[in-house]
Write a protein that holds these residues in place. Structure first.
Motif, PDB file in Angstrom:
ATOM      1  N   PRO A 195     -27.261  93.941  90.989  1.00 38.50           N
ATOM      2  CA  PRO A 195     -26.422  93.660  89.813  1.00 38.50           C
ATOM      3  C   PRO A 195     -25.750  92.306  89.864  1.00 38.50           C
ATOM      4  O   PRO A 195     -25.717  91.589  88.859  1.00 38.50           O
ATOM      5  N   ALA A 196     -25.202  91.919  91.020  1.00 39.83           N
ATOM      6  CA  ALA A 196     -24.472  90.648  91.091  1.00 39.83           C
ATOM      7  C   ALA A 196     -25.395  89.468  90.848  1.00 39.83           C
ATOM      8  O   ALA A 196     -25.031  88.499  90.173  1.00 39.83           O
ATOM      9  N   LEU A 197     -26.610  89.524  91.400  1.00 36.79           N
ATOM     10  CA  LEU A 197     -27.546  88.416  91.199  1.00 36.79           C
ATOM     11  C   LEU A 197     -28.009  88.343  89.746  1.00 36.79           C
ATOM     12  O   LEU A 197     -28.111  87.255  89.167  1.00 36.79           O
ATOM     13  N   LEU A 198     -28.307  89.495  89.138  1.00 35.04           N
ATOM     14  CA  LEU A 198     -28.729  89.484  87.739  1.00 35.04           C
ATOM     15  C   LEU A 198     -27.597  89.006  86.836  1.00 35.04           C
ATOM     16  O   LEU A 198     -27.826  88.274  85.862  1.00 35.04           O
ATOM     17  N   ARG A 199     -26.374  89.375  87.165  1.00 35.49           N
ATOM     18  CA  ARG A 199     -25.234  88.903  86.378  1.00 35.49           C
ATOM     19  C   ARG A 199     -25.119  87.384  86.480  1.00 35.49           C
ATOM     20  O   ARG A 199     -24.842  86.690  85.503  1.00 35.49           O
ATOM     21  N   LYS A 200     -25.337  86.847  87.666  1.00 31.45           N
ATOM     22  CA  LYS A 200     -25.255  85.395  87.842  1.00 31.45           C
ATOM     23  C   LYS A 200     -26.375  84.695  87.063  1.00 31.45           C
ATOM     24  O   LYS A 200     -26.161  83.638  86.472  1.00 31.45           O
ATOM     25  N   GLU A 216     -31.080  95.023  98.685  1.00 31.65           N
ATOM     26  CA  GLU A 216     -31.065  96.396  98.175  1.00 31.65           C
ATOM     27  C   GLU A 216     -30.986  96.387  96.655  1.00 31.65           C
ATOM     28  O   GLU A 216     -30.173  95.676  96.077  1.00 31.65           O
ATOM     29  N   ARG A 217     -31.834  97.171  96.011  1.00 32.59           N
ATOM     30  CA  ARG A 217     -31.886  97.204  94.548  1.00 32.59           C
ATOM     31  C   ARG A 217     -31.386  98.539  94.016  1.00 32.59           C
ATOM     32  O   ARG A 217     -31.411  99.557  94.708  1.00 32.59           O
ATOM     33  N   SER A 218     -30.967  98.511  92.765  1.00 38.51           N
ATOM     34  CA  SER A 218     -30.529  99.712  92.082  1.00 38.51           C
ATOM     35  C   SER A 218     -30.768  99.519  90.590  1.00 38.51           C
ATOM     36  O   SER A 218     -30.959  98.398  90.125  1.00 38.51           O
ATOM     37  N   SER A 245     -28.654  95.812  79.076  1.00 41.77           N
ATOM     38  CA  SER A 245     -28.000  95.669  77.768  1.00 41.77           C
ATOM     39  C   SER A 245     -26.499  95.468  77.934  1.00 41.77           C
ATOM     40  O   SER A 245     -25.896  94.557  77.352  1.00 41.77           O
ATOM     41  N   ALA A 246     -25.874  96.327  78.748  1.00 42.92           N
ATOM     42  CA  ALA A 246     -24.435  96.201  78.972  1.00 42.92           C
ATOM     43  C   ALA A 246     -24.100  94.919  79.714  1.00 42.92           C
ATOM     44  O   ALA A 246     -23.089  94.268  79.436  1.00 42.92           O
ATOM     45  N   LEU A 247     -24.944  94.553  80.660  1.00 45.29           N
ATOM     46  CA  LEU A 247     -24.694  93.326  81.414  1.00 45.29           C
ATOM     47  C   LEU A 247     -24.716  92.107  80.502  1.00 45.29           C
ATOM     48  O   LEU A 247     -23.859  91.223  80.597  1.00 45.29           O
ATOM     49  N   ALA A 248     -25.716  92.042  79.603  1.00 51.98           N
ATOM     50  CA  ALA A 248     -25.806  90.909  78.682  1.00 51.98           C
ATOM     51  C   ALA A 248     -24.597  90.857  77.758  1.00 51.98           C
ATOM     52  O   ALA A 248     -24.059  89.781  77.462  1.00 51.98           O
ATOM     53  N   ALA A 249     -24.146  92.026  77.302  1.00 51.74           N
ATOM     54  CA  ALA A 249     -22.964  92.059  76.433  1.00 51.74           C
ATOM     55  C   ALA A 249     -21.721  91.572  77.174  1.00 51.74           C
ATOM     56  O   ALA A 249     -20.908  90.820  76.630  1.00 51.74           O
ATOM     57  N   ASP A 250     -21.569  91.987  78.437  1.00 52.15           N
ATOM     58  CA  ASP A 250     -20.412  91.542  79.226  1.00 52.15           C
ATOM     59  C   ASP A 250     -20.412  90.029  79.388  1.00 52.15           C
ATOM     60  O   ASP A 250     -19.377  89.361  79.210  1.00 52.15           O
ATOM     61  N   GLU A 251     -21.555  89.461  79.741  1.00 56.71           N
ATOM     62  CA  GLU A 251     -21.619  88.023  79.982  1.00 56.71           C
ATOM     63  C   GLU A 251     -21.464  87.236  78.683  1.00 56.71           C
ATOM     64  O   GLU A 251     -20.920  86.138  78.680  1.00 56.71           O
ATOM     65  N   ALA A 252     -21.960  87.784  77.587  1.00 58.52           N
ATOM     66  CA  ALA A 252     -21.755  87.113  76.291  1.00 58.52           C
ATOM     67  C   ALA A 252     -20.261  87.074  75.938  1.00 58.52           C
ATOM     68  O   ALA A 252     -19.761  86.071  75.414  1.00 58.52           O
ATOM     69  N   ASP A 253     -19.537  88.160  76.233  1.00 55.83           N
ATOM     70  CA  ASP A 253     -18.094  88.159  75.995  1.00 55.83           C
ATOM     71  C   ASP A 253     -17.397  87.095  76.827  1.00 55.83           C
ATOM     72  O   ASP A 253     -16.448  86.435  76.368  1.00 55.83           O
ATOM     73  N   ALA A 254     -17.879  86.893  78.068  1.00 53.24           N
ATOM     74  CA  ALA A 254     -17.256  85.901  78.942  1.00 53.24           C
ATOM     75  C   ALA A 254     -17.512  84.476  78.463  1.00 53.24           C
ATOM     76  O   ALA A 254     -16.679  83.583  78.651  1.00 53.24           O
ATOM     77  N   VAL A 255     -18.674  84.245  77.829  1.00 54.05           N
ATOM     78  CA  VAL A 255     -19.042  82.903  77.366  1.00 54.05           C
ATOM     79  C   VAL A 255     -18.544  82.647  75.947  1.00 54.05           C
ATOM     80  O   VAL A 255     -18.536  81.513  75.477  1.00 54.05           O
ATOM     81  N   GLN A 256     -18.092  83.699  75.248  1.00 49.23           N
ATOM     82  CA  GLN A 256     -17.698  83.578  73.842  1.00 49.23           C
ATOM     83  C   GLN A 256     -16.636  82.499  73.599  1.00 49.23           C
ATOM     84  O   GLN A 256     -16.745  81.731  72.626  1.00 49.23           O
ATOM     85  N   PRO A 257     -15.594  82.363  74.457  1.00 50.59           N
ATOM     86  CA  PRO A 257     -14.598  81.317  74.197  1.00 50.59           C
ATOM     87  C   PRO A 257     -15.201  79.917  74.179  1.00 50.59           C
ATOM     88  O   PRO A 257     -14.809  79.088  73.345  1.00 50.59           O
ATOM     89  N   ALA A 258     -16.148  79.641  75.071  1.00 46.40           N
ATOM     90  CA  ALA A 258     -16.789  78.318  75.088  1.00 46.40           C
ATOM     91  C   ALA A 258     -17.603  78.096  73.819  1.00 46.40           C
ATOM     92  O   ALA A 258     -17.623  76.987  73.256  1.00 46.40           O
TER      93      ALA A 258
END
Length: 475
Positions: free
Chosen positions: A349-354, A307-309, A314-327
């Motif tokens: 959303p979950a697959l694109l986030r991964k 199922e897609r939505s 843009s927000a997803l990329a910003a969230d994941e960049a924040d998560a990777v920022q410490p590394a």
């Protein structure tokens, strides 16, 4: 607020409520197999129907052509050259396969008929029947006399000048082909049911063979305790590559846990304990990520459509960049995100986030100095675009050609950091399932640029912002 139960098969449904792999396989492959066999049976029956009817119509066509050959080239209707004395024209008994012939003038007056017509127990009207056009599908035009069915063909006879001399009408008893066709159809139906059941059973058996190693892993995982770590998963020779890899990774995980538990039980300094725990955390984290990637790939291969939505990329990329920022900070790398406002893509959303997380993890992992840049925008045709550019080790053209294969690791990347070789393959698989495009451009020693193109959502569907959505665990 009322809590609604999860739909079976949804990401947040309990394991016991999810359909089994065997059931999914039967529900997906079963109807296609049954339909394919049914189509083959219908084609076979149609071929038999065409053969029987074509044979019957050819017999009449041959007789008509003989009559035309005998009277052709004349200016008057002279029937003396036709073989009226042949047995199937004189007798009406079944053993000679009688053919009944009538010849009419252009105005419909009977000129002559074969002798076997007089042998019939009923009177045959001296009436010309209609001329039917020949079609692609052979059909029998019939009439009934005295309880017996006849099929016929009426064709014009022409003079040498092209004028019409009359009509020839040929008839035969309808052959007993209907009962043969129905019997053949019943046999095909029985064979169809037998083969469908056999193939469904074969699919269920094959699914059982595929699932056997996974059940073994589950049983071992349930039986392992901190006091008993000796049991391992038995990997059969018939297991597929992904299942065997998962089993070996699980056994390796148990080996390392056993080693570290044994090490923890020995007397050592607090610093030694902390170092062991840190090492254990790194090793277990790597194995868990590998298992999650394998499970995600297996689910994508097995389940297909999802199922897609609308997803705010843009927000997803910003969230994941924040998560990777410490590394990135730990390695002294600059991590920047340049995103247009609310670039939306159609997807899960979950697959694109991964996929984005794996992309950023790879970029930071294989970059020694410099930085990683993420750009989010749209293409000229309105599709969503996310580009990740790093200044890492890079890859050659040969390595780029195979970089998205499962378990592949480049030479330089393998020397620089540990990994499973599943990152790019998982990204590629997720992008494929979204009907998107993955582009890879790299130069050894300079860096790599990875671009993901995703279809835009329909404007009629409301946007689902990733920061407001509870993301299910797709692994």
């Amino acid at each position: 607020m009322t809590a609604f139960p999860s739909r079976p098969g949804s990401p947040d449904a309990p394991p016991d409520e999810r359909p089994s792999f065997r059931r999914r396989l039967l529900m997906r492959i079963g109807p296609a197999v049954v339909l394919a066999l049914g189509v083959l049976a219908a084609i076979a029956w149609g071929g038999a129907y065409l053969t029987v009817h074509q044979s019957a119509t050819d017999a009449l066509a041959t007789e008509v052509n003989e009559m035309r050959a005998d009277v052709g080239g004349q200016d008057t209707l002279d029937l003396s050259r036709y073989a009226w004395d042949e047995a199937h024209h004189r007798l009406a008994v079944d053993r000679v396969d009688p053919i009944f012939v009538q010849v009419f003038t252009p105005d419909g007056r009977l000129v002559r008929r074969s002798a076997n017509i007089d042998s019939l127990p009923v009177r045959v009207p001296a009436r010309r029947r209609p001329v039917h056009a020949e079609g692609i599908w052979p059909s029998l035009h019939t009439f009934t006399l005295g309880g017996r069915s006849f099929y016929y063909r009426t064709r014009p006879l022409r003079a040498s000048s092209g004028g019409r001399l009359g009509f020839v009408q040929v008839a035969r008893l309808v052959p007993e082909h209907r009962s043969l066709l129905w019997g053949f159809g019943a046999a095909l139906g029985g064979l169809w049911l037998l083969l469908s059941g056999g193939l469904m059973g074969l699919v269920a058996w094959a699914a059982g063979r595929v699932l056997r190693p996974l059940r073994s892993i589950t049983e071992v995982a349930r039986s392992v305790t901190s006091a008993e770590l000796e049991e391992r998963v038995d990997i059969p020779p018939t297991a597929d590559r992904e299942t065997a890899t998962l089993g070996r990774a699980f056994n390796a995980l148990l080996d390392r846990i056993e080693e570290h538990v044994a090490a923890l039980r020995r007397e050592r300094t607090p610093e030694s304990y902390r170092e062991t725990l840190r090492l254990l955390d790194r090793k277990l984290g790597g194995l868990v990520r590998t298992l999650r990637a394998l499970l995600t790939l297996t689910r994508l291969d097995r389940e297909g459509a999802f199922e897609r939505s609308p997803v705010d990329l843009s927000a997803l990329a910003a969230d994941e960049a924040d998560a990777v920022q410490p590394a990135a900070d730990k390695k002294g790398l600059a991590l920047t995100v340049d995103a247009d406002a609310s670039v939306r893509a159609s997807g899960q959303p979950a697959l694109l986030r991964k996929a984005v997380r794996n992309l950023l993890d790879n970029a930071v992992k294989y970059t020694r100095e410099g930085g990683v840049r993420v750009d989010v925008g749209t293409t000229a045709d309105g599709q969503a675009r996310l580009t990740c550019t790093d200044t890492g080790v890079g890859m050659s053209d040969e390595e780029c050609a195979t970089a998205t294969e499962r378990f592949y690791r480049g030479t330089e990347a393998g020397r620089m950091a540990q990994g499973s070789g599943l990152g790019l393959s998982l990204i590629r698989r997720i992008v494929e399932e979204h009907d998107g495009e993955l582009r890879l451009d790299s130069t050894p020693g300079e860096g790599t640029r990875v671009t993901i193109i995703l279809p835009a959502p329909s404007s009629s569907v409301p946007s689902l912002e990733p920061e407001h959505k509870q993301v299910p665990d797709v692994a």
